[in-house]
Write a protein that holds these residues in place. Structure first.
Motif, PDB file in Angstrom:
ATOM      1  N   GLU A 123       0.670  -1.268  -0.147  1.00 23.64           N
ATOM      2  CA  GLU A 123      -0.012  -0.214  -0.012  1.00 23.64           C
ATOM      3  C   GLU A 123       0.807   1.340  -0.115  1.00 23.64           C
ATOM      4  OE1 GLU A 123      -3.655   0.344   1.287  1.00 23.64           O
ATOM      5  OE2 GLU A 123      -3.615  -1.609  -0.038  1.00 23.64           O
ATOM      6  N   VAL A 124       1.996   1.142   0.624  1.00 22.61           N
ATOM      7  CA  VAL A 124       2.741   2.370   0.765  1.00 22.61           C
ATOM      8  C   VAL A 124       4.148   2.174   0.027  1.00 22.61           C
ATOM      9  CG1 VAL A 124       4.138   3.926   2.372  1.00 22.61           C
ATOM     10  CG2 VAL A 124       1.786   2.936   3.031  1.00 22.61           C
ATOM     11  N   GLY A 125       4.661   1.103   0.020  1.00 14.86           N
ATOM     12  CA  GLY A 125       5.825   0.733  -0.633  1.00 14.86           C
ATOM     13  C   GLY A 125       6.778   0.105  -0.098  1.00 14.86           C
ATOM     14  N   PRO A 126       7.692  -0.139  -0.709  1.00 19.51           N
ATOM     15  CA  PRO A 126       9.117  -0.628  -0.146  1.00 19.51           C
ATOM     16  C   PRO A 126       9.765   0.303   0.611  1.00 19.51           C
ATOM     17  CG  PRO A 126       9.357  -0.947  -2.255  1.00 19.51           C
ATOM     18  CD  PRO A 126       8.064  -0.722  -2.135  1.00 19.51           C
ATOM     19  N   VAL A 127       9.854   1.153   0.092  1.00 16.62           N
ATOM     20  CA  VAL A 127      10.793   2.622   0.683  1.00 16.62           C
ATOM     21  C   VAL A 127      10.439   2.644   2.195  1.00 16.62           C
ATOM     22  CG1 VAL A 127       9.034   4.324   0.123  1.00 16.62           C
ATOM     23  CG2 VAL A 127      11.605   4.813   0.316  1.00 16.62           C
ATOM     24  N   ALA A 128       9.182   2.220   2.804  1.00 16.99           N
ATOM     25  CA  ALA A 128       8.993   2.587   4.003  1.00 16.99           C
ATOM     26  C   ALA A 128       9.687   1.890   4.984  1.00 16.99           C
ATOM     27  CB  ALA A 128       7.423   2.237   4.276  1.00 16.99           C
ATOM     28  N   SER A 129      10.463   0.443   4.403  1.00 10.70           N
ATOM     29  CA  SER A 129      11.118  -0.274   5.101  1.00 10.70           C
ATOM     30  C   SER A 129      10.466  -0.764   6.483  1.00 10.70           C
ATOM     31  CB  SER A 129      12.508   0.437   5.813  1.00 10.70           C
ATOM     32  OG  SER A 129      13.473   0.648   4.627  1.00 10.70           O
ATOM     33  N   PHE A 130       8.971  -1.134   6.222  1.00 13.06           N
ATOM     34  CA  PHE A 130       8.544  -1.434   7.471  1.00 13.06           C
ATOM     35  C   PHE A 130       8.443  -2.996   7.460  1.00 13.06           C
ATOM     36  CE2 PHE A 130       4.313  -2.862   9.199  1.00 13.06           C
ATOM     37  CZ  PHE A 130       4.324  -2.136  10.321  1.00 13.06           C
ATOM     38  N   GLN A 131       9.402  -3.424   8.475  1.00 16.80           N
ATOM     39  CA  GLN A 131       9.531  -4.747   8.662  1.00 16.80           C
ATOM     40  C   GLN A 131       9.235  -5.450  10.193  1.00 16.80           C
ATOM     41  OE1 GLN A 131      13.378  -4.679   7.580  1.00 16.80           O
ATOM     42  NE2 GLN A 131      12.784  -4.714   5.493  1.00 16.80           N
ATOM     43  N   ARG A 132       8.817  -4.451  11.075  1.00 18.46           N
ATOM     44  CA  ARG A 132       8.295  -5.163  12.295  1.00 18.46           C
ATOM     45  C   ARG A 132       7.012  -4.406  12.826  1.00 18.46           C
ATOM     46  NH1 ARG A 132      13.635  -3.398  15.335  1.00 18.46           N
ATOM     47  NH2 ARG A 132      14.978  -3.650  13.539  1.00 18.46           N
ATOM     48  N   CYS A 133       6.170  -5.420  13.185  1.00 17.77           N
ATOM     49  CA  CYS A 133       4.861  -5.179  13.614  1.00 17.77           C
ATOM     50  C   CYS A 133       4.321  -6.100  14.703  1.00 17.77           C
ATOM     51  CB  CYS A 133       3.877  -5.347  12.436  1.00 17.77           C
ATOM     52  SG  CYS A 133       2.263  -4.613  12.568  1.00 17.77           S
ATOM     53  N   HIS A 134       4.028  -5.593  15.858  1.00 21.12           N
ATOM     54  CA  HIS A 134       3.753  -6.418  17.038  1.00 21.12           C
ATOM     55  C   HIS A 134       2.375  -6.218  17.528  1.00 21.12           C
ATOM     56  CE1 HIS A 134       7.909  -6.985  18.050  1.00 21.12           C
ATOM     57  NE2 HIS A 134       7.965  -5.872  17.552  1.00 21.12           N
ATOM     58  N   VAL A 135       1.820  -7.486  17.872  1.00 20.19           N
ATOM     59  CA  VAL A 135       0.280  -7.440  18.296  1.00 20.19           C
ATOM     60  C   VAL A 135       0.197  -7.170  19.732  1.00 20.19           C
ATOM     61  CG1 VAL A 135      -1.743  -8.825  18.580  1.00 20.19           C
ATOM     62  CG2 VAL A 135      -0.333  -8.787  16.412  1.00 20.19           C
ATOM     63  N   VAL A 136      -0.280  -6.349  20.269  1.00 14.09           N
ATOM     64  CA  VAL A 136      -0.372  -5.861  21.716  1.00 14.09           C
ATOM     65  C   VAL A 136      -1.925  -6.044  22.281  1.00 14.09           C
ATOM     66  CG1 VAL A 136       1.624  -4.229  21.798  1.00 14.09           C
ATOM     67  CG2 VAL A 136      -0.505  -3.341  21.275  1.00 14.09           C
ATOM     68  N   ALA A 137      -1.896  -6.069  23.562  1.00 17.56           N
ATOM     69  CA  ALA A 137      -3.364  -6.063  23.887  1.00 17.56           C
ATOM     70  C   ALA A 137      -4.039  -4.950  23.929  1.00 17.56           C
ATOM     71  CB  ALA A 137      -3.293  -6.629  25.604  1.00 17.56           C
ATOM     72  N   ARG A 138      -3.325  -3.668  24.189  1.00 18.33           N
ATOM     73  CA  ARG A 138      -4.049  -2.485  24.097  1.00 18.33           C
ATOM     74  C   ARG A 138      -3.044  -1.304  23.866  1.00 18.33           C
ATOM     75  NH1 ARG A 138      -4.313  -4.975  28.182  1.00 18.33           N
ATOM     76  NH2 ARG A 138      -3.954  -4.285  30.304  1.00 18.33           N
ATOM     77  N   LEU A 139      -3.389  -0.240  23.231  1.00 18.18           N
ATOM     78  CA  LEU A 139      -2.485   0.977  23.321  1.00 18.18           C
ATOM     79  C   LEU A 139      -2.848   1.886  24.533  1.00 18.18           C
ATOM     80  CD1 LEU A 139      -3.250   1.720  19.314  1.00 18.18           C
ATOM     81  CD2 LEU A 139      -1.046   0.708  20.363  1.00 18.18           C
ATOM     82  N   PRO A 140      -1.592   2.499  24.858  1.00 27.62           N
ATOM     83  CA  PRO A 140      -1.889   3.445  26.135  1.00 27.62           C
ATOM     84  C   PRO A 140      -2.635   4.600  25.614  1.00 27.62           C
ATOM     85  CG  PRO A 140       0.403   3.613  25.209  1.00 27.62           C
ATOM     86  CD  PRO A 140      -0.352   2.552  24.298  1.00 27.62           C
ATOM     87  N   LYS A 141      -3.558   5.130  26.338  1.00 28.99           N
ATOM     88  CA  LYS A 141      -4.418   6.234  25.782  1.00 28.99           C
ATOM     89  C   LYS A 141      -4.608   7.044  26.935  1.00 28.99           C
ATOM     90  CE  LYS A 141      -7.078   3.728  22.467  1.00 28.99           C
ATOM     91  NZ  LYS A 141      -8.306   3.061  22.320  1.00 28.99           N
ATOM     92  N   THR A 142      -4.929   8.478  26.630  1.00 25.26           N
ATOM     93  CA  THR A 142      -5.684   9.004  27.816  1.00 25.26           C
ATOM     94  C   THR A 142      -6.977   8.567  27.991  1.00 25.26           C
ATOM     95  OG1 THR A 142      -6.335  11.018  26.242  1.00 25.26           O
ATOM     96  CG2 THR A 142      -4.358  11.085  27.266  1.00 25.26           C
ATOM     97  N   ARG A 143      -7.419   9.138  29.112  1.00 23.43           N
ATOM     98  CA  ARG A 143      -9.036   8.809  29.323  1.00 23.43           C
ATOM     99  C   ARG A 143      -9.908   9.232  28.321  1.00 23.43           C
ATOM    100  NH1 ARG A 143      -8.376  11.088  34.571  1.00 23.43           N
ATOM    101  NH2 ARG A 143      -6.829   9.590  35.546  1.00 23.43           N
TER     102      ARG A 143
END
Ligand code: COA
Ligand code: AMP
Length: 629
Positions: A566-586
């Motif tokens: 979708e974006v291209g190889p130039v992004a060098s996007f090689q790591r993606c982690h599944v987490v339980a939740r993202l830290p957020k403000t209330r």
């Protein structure tokens, strides 16, 4: 010799006189009498009554000045082991003919033409042919995927697209034509035609009625003369990543751009007509526009167009062999390239094996130049290594140690002093000017000097809101930093959602959009983490929708592939982690800045409004594993 501080003071004394003087370096059909018309929206226009042609300035005028037989452009391909020389006369003939072909297809002044091509001579012919007609080119970098190309096509609405059948990357052939076809399937706007340069390595199957073979198109085309345009006519649109997922169409005026580039060639790069200037970048980036094509050619230099990498094509000596062979006076590249060379050849043996006497300086930009790399290069090369700071929007350097001035003392980590025209201030969130050593947003007092963007394509409001609104009276650069007691500028990095990956600019928002489009993803965040070679690389953090049964590893793999697609190889996007939740403000705001601080190992405060501190702890653990790997 004048000092840069003296030049800056002269500019401050009377900016109009300063820039009208500088405008004399350009050949005008009607010389401007007005410098900046600040009444013109959104932030003023330069040289409004001037008239000129950019291609004439870059090509024809050098033939008239007896440089017709000098090499204007040398294409060196490490990928094919070939080289092509084009004298100014030959360049004029090629460009005038291609302009004739475009004109026959109906292209006139103000029309847009998208150029989607690798580093071949024809890509430069294409840019200059548009300039010759007063048409507006928009070059799209080859490392972007089809949806990115489609977004640019829809925004620029080109009459024609000029493409090549393929590009050559180490170990693979990039099928540019297939990417173009897919982009056109995604785009709402359709051009009248695509002119396709067939390369032997992988000729394209042309679509009847739509694609025209490049050679056929130019065969019987007449050579056309340069078309006079207003100084304020856009020369090009160059899309760049902003904080949103949508790329921003940076517009470049013709007259003010050429004036700024000519000034920079003389005072910053100090490279004269007849000398060889090499920007080892890509025509898809601003460095390619300003310092592969327009800057060196307007100055009458020989410019090099290099298809290859600093390492691996075939080795870490590629740059130095080119410098010796073509007697390069000035080299410009990204720090990443030097880091790559240093990693493979730490003792600089390849440099020693070549005669580099022609080289006067190495300029670095595109990302932070780490002091170790600068030190290594200056010791190994024995020439000044000049870090300078600028961005797509400005078109030329804002802060630099100009080689055309008396040498300045260097301070590690600083590109030194502002260039005349750029009155840099450090501001706090309330737009108060901060004192020495206080960190804040780096901003430029308006009006911006010649060469900088006057607006975004068809989007004055977007220009105001992205750059002018945050700090009234200033242009916000998006970078943070500080000034020291001597006025030296220290750039600490982006304070928005833009990251620089191997000198390539990307928006984390764009990457997040690609991740969010996956059916299993509930929410996501992308942040940049430090990388020894590329400076920064993106990493994805995703939360899956309830009930997803696919394993996190499989999802991660799919997401990595999806970003590439979708974006291209130039992004060098090689790591993606599944987490339980993202830290957020209330209130539900994802704590990106806090995550960035954790990734950079900077101190951070846990906001009092955090919704779930355990979420932050999980991210801290994921990042500490990733960073230390
Ligand atoms: N067309 C198609 N794909 C391209 C491309 C192009 N024009 N440019 C890069 N890509 C692809 C590469 O093939 C690579 O794909 P891969 O994942 O299949 O290997 C990916 O995009 C990343 O490319 P790149 O950033 O070049 O990284 P690399 O790992 O191939 O090489 C360096 C590392 C350091 C050698 C390289 O990043 C480099 O030369 N950097 C200098 C940067 C520069 O000149 N920036 C311009 C601003 S001044
Ligand atoms: P681009 O628009 O692709 O040229 O990227 C511009 C961004 O790159 C700037 O806003 C900075 O974040 C970064 N950058 C460019 N040059 C430098 C430099 N010399 N030092 C630090 N950051 C830089």
């Amino acid at each position: 010799m004048m000092t840069q501080r003296q030049a800056f003071a002269r500019w401050q004394e009377d900016p109009s006189v300063f820039w009208l003087d500088a405008a004399a370096a350009i050949s005008w059909l009607r010389a401007p009498s007005i410098a900046c018309d600040t009444t013109q929206s959104p932030s003023g226009r330069w040289f409004v009554d001037g008239q000129l042609n950019a291609c004439y300035n870059a090509v024809d005028r050098h033939i008239e000045a007896d440089r017709g037989e000098q090499a204007a452009l040398i294409h060196v391909s490490a990928m094919t082991g070939s080289e092509r020389h084009h004298s100014y006369r030959e360049l004029r003939d090629e460009v005038a003919k291609l302009a004739g072909a475009l004109q026959k297809l109906g292209v006139t002044a103000g029309d847009r033409v998208v150029i989607y091509m690798p580093m071949v001579s024809e890509a430069v012919f294409a840019m200059l042919a548009c300039a010759r007609l007063g048409a507006i080119h928009s070059v799209v970098f080859g490392g972007f995927a089809a949806p990115e190309l489609a977004a640019r096509i829809d925004d620029a609405q080109p009459r024609l697209i000029l493409a090549a059948s393929c590009g050559l990357e180490p170990g693979r052939i990039v099928d540019y034509h297939a990417l173009l076809v897919r982009a056109l399937q995604l785009a709402k706007h359709q051009p009248q035609h695509c002119i396709v340069l067939q390369r032997d390595q992988s000729p394209a199957r042309l679509r009847p009625g739509v694609d025209l073979d490049w050679q056929d198109a130019v065969r019987d085309a007449p050579q056309v003369p340069p078309v006079p345009v207003a100084a304020t006519a856009p020369l090009y649109i160059l899309y760049t990543s902003g904080t949103t997922g949508k790329p921003k169409g940076v517009v470049r005026d013709t007259g003010s751009y050429l004036v700024a580039l000519a000034w920079s060639m003389q005072h910053i790069y100090a490279t004269a007509a007849g000398e060889t200037f090499w920007a080892a970048s890509d025509i898809g980036w601003v460095v390619g526009h300003s310092y592969i094509v327009y800057g060196p050619l307007v100055q009458g230099c020989t410019t090099l167009l290099y298809e290859g990498k600093p390492v691996g094509t075939p080795d870490a000596g590629a740059y130095w062999r080119i410098i010796e062979r073509y007697r390069v006076a000035t080299l410009f590249t990204a720090p990443t390239a030097i880091r790559a060379i240093k990693r493979e050849d730490p003792r600089g043996q390849h440099m020693q094996a070549n005669k580099l006497q022609s080289l006067r300086a190495l300029f670095l930009a595109g990302e932070r130049a780490d002091p170790d790399t600068v030190r290594w290069a200056s010791e190994a090369l024995g020439v000044p290594v000049i870090d300078h700071w600028w961005q797509t929007e400005t078109g030329w350097p804002m802060v630099a140690n100009g080689l055309g001035f008396e040498a300045l003392p260097i301070k590690a980590g600083s590109p030194t002093l502002p260039v005349p025209g750029f009155d840099i201030a450090v501001l706090d969130a309330e737009s108060r000017v901060l004192g020495a050593h206080q960190q804040g947003s780096l901003a430029v007092r308006l009006p911006l000097p010649p060469g900088c963007l006057p607006t975004l394509w068809n989007n004055d409001e977007g220009f105001r809101s992205a750059y002018l609104r945050e700090h009234p009276g200033y242009y916000s650069t998006g970078d943070g930093g500080y000034l020291d007691e001597d006025g030296y500028v220290f750039v600490m990095g982006r304070i928005d959602d833009v990251i620089n990956v191997a000198g390539h600019r990307l928006s984390t928002g764009e990457l997040e959009q690609a991740l969010a489009g996956h059916p299993a993803v509930a929410e996501c965040a992308v942040i940049g983490i430090a990388d020894e070679l590329k400076g920064t690389v993106p990493i994805g953090l995703v939360v899956l929708k309830a009930g997803v049964t696919v394993s996190p590893q499989d999802i991660s793999r799919e997401l990595v592939a999806r970003v590439r697609d979708e974006v291209g190889p130039v992004a060098s996007f090689q790591r993606c982690h599944v987490v339980a939740r993202l830290p957020k403000t209330r209130s539900g705001k994802v704590l990106r800045a806090t995550m960035r601080a954790i990734a950079d190992e900077r101190p951070y405060d846990v906001p009092a409004t955090i919704e779930d501190p355990a979420a932050l702890e999980e991210i801290r653990q994921v990042l500490s594993r990733t960073v230390s790997r």
